[in-house]
Enzyme design. Structure first.
Site, PDB file in Angstrom:
ATOM      1  N   THR A 155     -42.778  16.998  40.964  1.00 12.18           N
ATOM      2  CA  THR A 155     -44.073  17.443  41.490  1.00 12.18           C
ATOM      3  C   THR A 155     -44.963  16.207  41.417  1.00 12.18           C
ATOM      4  O   THR A 155     -44.808  15.394  40.502  1.00 12.18           O
ATOM      5  CB  THR A 155     -44.701  18.587  40.652  1.00 12.18           C
ATOM      6  OG1 THR A 155     -44.931  18.105  39.329  1.00 12.18           O
ATOM      7  CG2 THR A 155     -43.814  19.815  40.588  1.00 12.18           C
ATOM      8  N   HIS A 156     -45.844  16.033  42.365  1.00  7.00           N
ATOM      9  CA  HIS A 156     -46.683  14.820  42.462  1.00  7.00           C
ATOM     10  C   HIS A 156     -45.830  13.559  42.508  1.00  7.00           C
ATOM     11  O   HIS A 156     -46.262  12.501  42.070  1.00  7.00           O
ATOM     12  CB  HIS A 156     -47.662  14.721  41.281  1.00  7.00           C
ATOM     13  CG  HIS A 156     -48.382  16.000  40.969  1.00  7.00           C
ATOM     14  ND1 HIS A 156     -49.567  16.351  41.581  1.00  7.00           N
ATOM     15  CD2 HIS A 156     -48.062  17.029  40.144  1.00  7.00           C
ATOM     16  CE1 HIS A 156     -49.958  17.537  41.111  1.00  7.00           C
ATOM     17  NE2 HIS A 156     -49.052  17.972  40.256  1.00  7.00           N
ATOM     18  N   SER A 277     -31.811  -6.241  59.271  1.00  2.90           N
ATOM     19  CA  SER A 277     -33.001  -7.041  59.540  1.00  2.90           C
ATOM     20  C   SER A 277     -32.572  -8.335  60.215  1.00  2.90           C
ATOM     21  O   SER A 277     -31.503  -8.863  59.927  1.00  2.90           O
ATOM     22  CB  SER A 277     -33.711  -7.345  58.217  1.00  2.90           C
ATOM     23  OG  SER A 277     -34.517  -8.497  58.357  1.00  2.90           O
ATOM     24  N   LYS A 283     -30.652  -6.668  53.990  1.00  2.00           N
ATOM     25  CA  LYS A 283     -31.300  -5.395  54.312  1.00  2.00           C
ATOM     26  C   LYS A 283     -30.393  -4.381  54.980  1.00  2.00           C
ATOM     27  O   LYS A 283     -29.596  -4.702  55.845  1.00  2.00           O
ATOM     28  CB  LYS A 283     -32.479  -5.653  55.254  1.00  2.00           C
ATOM     29  CG  LYS A 283     -33.692  -6.184  54.558  1.00  2.00           C
ATOM     30  CD  LYS A 283     -34.373  -5.090  53.767  1.00  2.00           C
ATOM     31  CE  LYS A 283     -35.808  -5.448  53.495  1.00  2.00           C
ATOM     32  NZ  LYS A 283     -36.742  -4.638  54.181  1.00  2.00           N
ATOM     33  N   GLU A 290     -36.935   6.960  59.488  1.00  2.00           N
ATOM     34  CA  GLU A 290     -38.308   6.514  59.777  1.00  2.00           C
ATOM     35  C   GLU A 290     -38.728   6.909  61.197  1.00  2.00           C
ATOM     36  O   GLU A 290     -39.860   7.334  61.432  1.00  2.00           O
ATOM     37  CB  GLU A 290     -38.429   5.002  59.595  1.00  2.00           C
ATOM     38  CG  GLU A 290     -38.340   4.589  58.129  1.00  2.00           C
ATOM     39  CD  GLU A 290     -38.286   3.079  57.935  1.00  2.00           C
ATOM     40  OE1 GLU A 290     -38.635   2.326  58.854  1.00  2.00           O
ATOM     41  OE2 GLU A 290     -37.877   2.664  56.838  1.00  2.00           O
TER      42      GLU A 290
END
Ligand code: ARG
Length: 467
Positions: A155-156, A277, A283, A290
């Protein structure tokens, strides 16, 4: 410029006006629906004695040929026509002569386009539903395989209590299940046929609207001809359902991006669903997740745009409504692509069981259970909360976890602790004890999986949707 309505005009349309007004570039997408609607219309006209059998046969044959040739790529839908309706009618007349001029008897482009858009949307509702179902099948499989893969629940975005991967996936299962229910609901609400409503006030021909509706697989005809040509509620409802699907996919994507980060390392996205990348050789980026997250804005945009377009329109048809198409088509394509790619990404993803488990063990996810342990030994909850709070502080200082402390250390903070505490606050016990339906405990989850299977077997679509 090929227009259906030159009669009362003495001048040609300005070229820019023509282009601004034309919709052929995008409404060509529903040429099949346009032809399907026209065939149903003429079959009904003949049944009602408005067309002869020969006229009907000639029209149906001509329309069928047009459809086949467009599908085969031997006839192309070109910009010289204003819209798909003009293209089909002009081609028909060219092909079969005078009988073709009777196609539009008792019909307006207003009820025609209302029908085409509805037929197109109806099919897409079904196809979207199947794609959501595909995702559910993948989620169900992950759940079946990870009933005892422990991980922290948050949570949070702070570690809260231990759960399992199955339980976490189960949350998304519920969301997408509701998405399917929304689609089903929309399907049934929209499934009434506007054809036969004319421009706005019906027609004087003795059309059999029930018959046309049944030929096209509708529940029945719509009951107000003005509403029929002015209604785009189903488009808005569909875009709203699509927006909610995207909201769910976007939240899910966000979690996958976090889980896939170097810091978390809970999952590894398959090479086939990752990108690299151009400069940093190490990467491996979660671009698909996304992009799904990013494209959500575009689908919300379509919903907002059409809601806004519709809000000031007097009855009945207004040309503003032509704006429904490009946005809706784009939103549908976007959501279908996102669903397909997201499902593929999930299907091929590796879950790092050990990393998740380790993460659940650190971060005091068993603190609540430790407090409950004291409560079970007679300590009032508020006192227990305080004791465990102090224990956590002690652990932070020593950079360790509650279950790694010796019994002497525990007793120093509270005499109530006994060696049975270790079992009581183990990850396994913390999860196992949560047995109310909907909780992550194994037996509760097994019950949910059983219900999920029943749900997945229970189909509301009779057949695969066909065009
Ligand atoms: N292209 C138009 C649309 O998408 C078709 C209906 C045209 N009707 C009219 N009265 N101009 O809405």
């Amino acid at each position: 410029m090929a227009q259906l309505w030159g009669g009362r005009f003495t001048k040609n349309t300005d070229k820019l006006v023509y282009e601004f007004n034309a919709s052929i570039l995008f409404d060509k997408r529903f040429f099949k629906q346009d032809i399907e609607g026209s065939i149903a219309h003429v079959v009904m006209l003949e049944k009602q004695g408005i067309l002869t059998k020969d006229e009907k046969n000639a029209i149906v044959k001509g329309l069928t040929e047009i459809r086949e040739e467009v599908e085969a790529g031997t006839l192309s839908i070109t910009e010289e026509y204003e819209d798909i309706h003009s293209f089909v009618e002009a081609n028909l007349i060219e092909r079969i002569g005078d009988a073709g001029k009777k196609l539009h008897t008792g019909r307006s482009r207003n009820d025609q386009v209302a029908l085409d858009m509805k037929l197109y949307t109806r099919l897409e509702v079904l196809q979207t539903d199947l794609l959501v179902k595909e995702l559910l099948l993948v989620l169900q499989e992950i759940m079946e395989n990870h009933l005892d893969t422990y991980m922290p629940g948050f949570t949070h975005l702070q570690k809260a209590q231990p759960i399992t991967l199955a339980h976490h996936m189960g949350a998304y299962f519920e969301m997408f299940k509701r998405d399917r229910l929304r689609l089903k609901d929309i399907y049934f609400r929209m499934n009434y046929c506007p054809l036969g409503s004319g421009a706005l006030a019906g027609t004087t021909y003795p059309l059999d609207r029930n018959y046309t509706a049944s030929l096209l697989g509708f529940e029945g005809p719509t009951l107000n001809s003005m509403d029929s040509v002015a209604d785009r509620d189903y488009v808005i409802e569909f875009l709203s359902a699509l927006s909610t699907i995207m909201m769910h996919l976007s939240r899910f994507s966000e979690e996958i991006i976090i889980w896939n980060s170097n810091e978390y390392g809970f999952v590894e996205i398959d090479d086939a669903y990752s990108t690299g990348s151009s400069i940093m050789p190490q990467k491996k980026n979660p671009d698909i997740a996304e992009l799904v997250r990013g494209k959500t804005g575009r689908v919300y945009g379509a919903l907002t745009a059409i809601l806004t377009t519709m809000k000031g329109l007097p009855l009945a048809y207004n040309k503003d409504m032509q704006e429904d198409k490009e946005l809706t088509f784009d939103a549908i394509d976007t959501v279908k692509n996102c669903l397909t790619l997201f499902t593929g990404m999930m299907r091929t993803m590796t879950f790092k069981k050990d990393v998740m488990e380790k993460s659940a063990m650190m971060g005091f996810t068993n603190a609540t259970d430790a407090a409950d342990y004291l409560v079970n030994k007679g300590v009032p909850f508020r006192d227990a909360h305080g004791i465990i709070g102090r224990l956590v502080l002690y652990c932070i200082d020593k950079n360790t976890s509650i279950d790694a402390l010796s019994i002497e250390e525990l007793k120093e903070i509270s005499q109530v602790f006994e060696p049975d505490v270790y079992d009581a606050i183990s990850l396994e016990t913390c999860v196992k004890k949560r047995l109310t339906i909907g909780a992550p405990g194994m037996d509760a989850m097994k019950e949910v999986l059983k219900r999920n299977r029943e749900y997945l077997d229970d189909e509301w679509q009779d057949d695969e949707p066909t065009e």
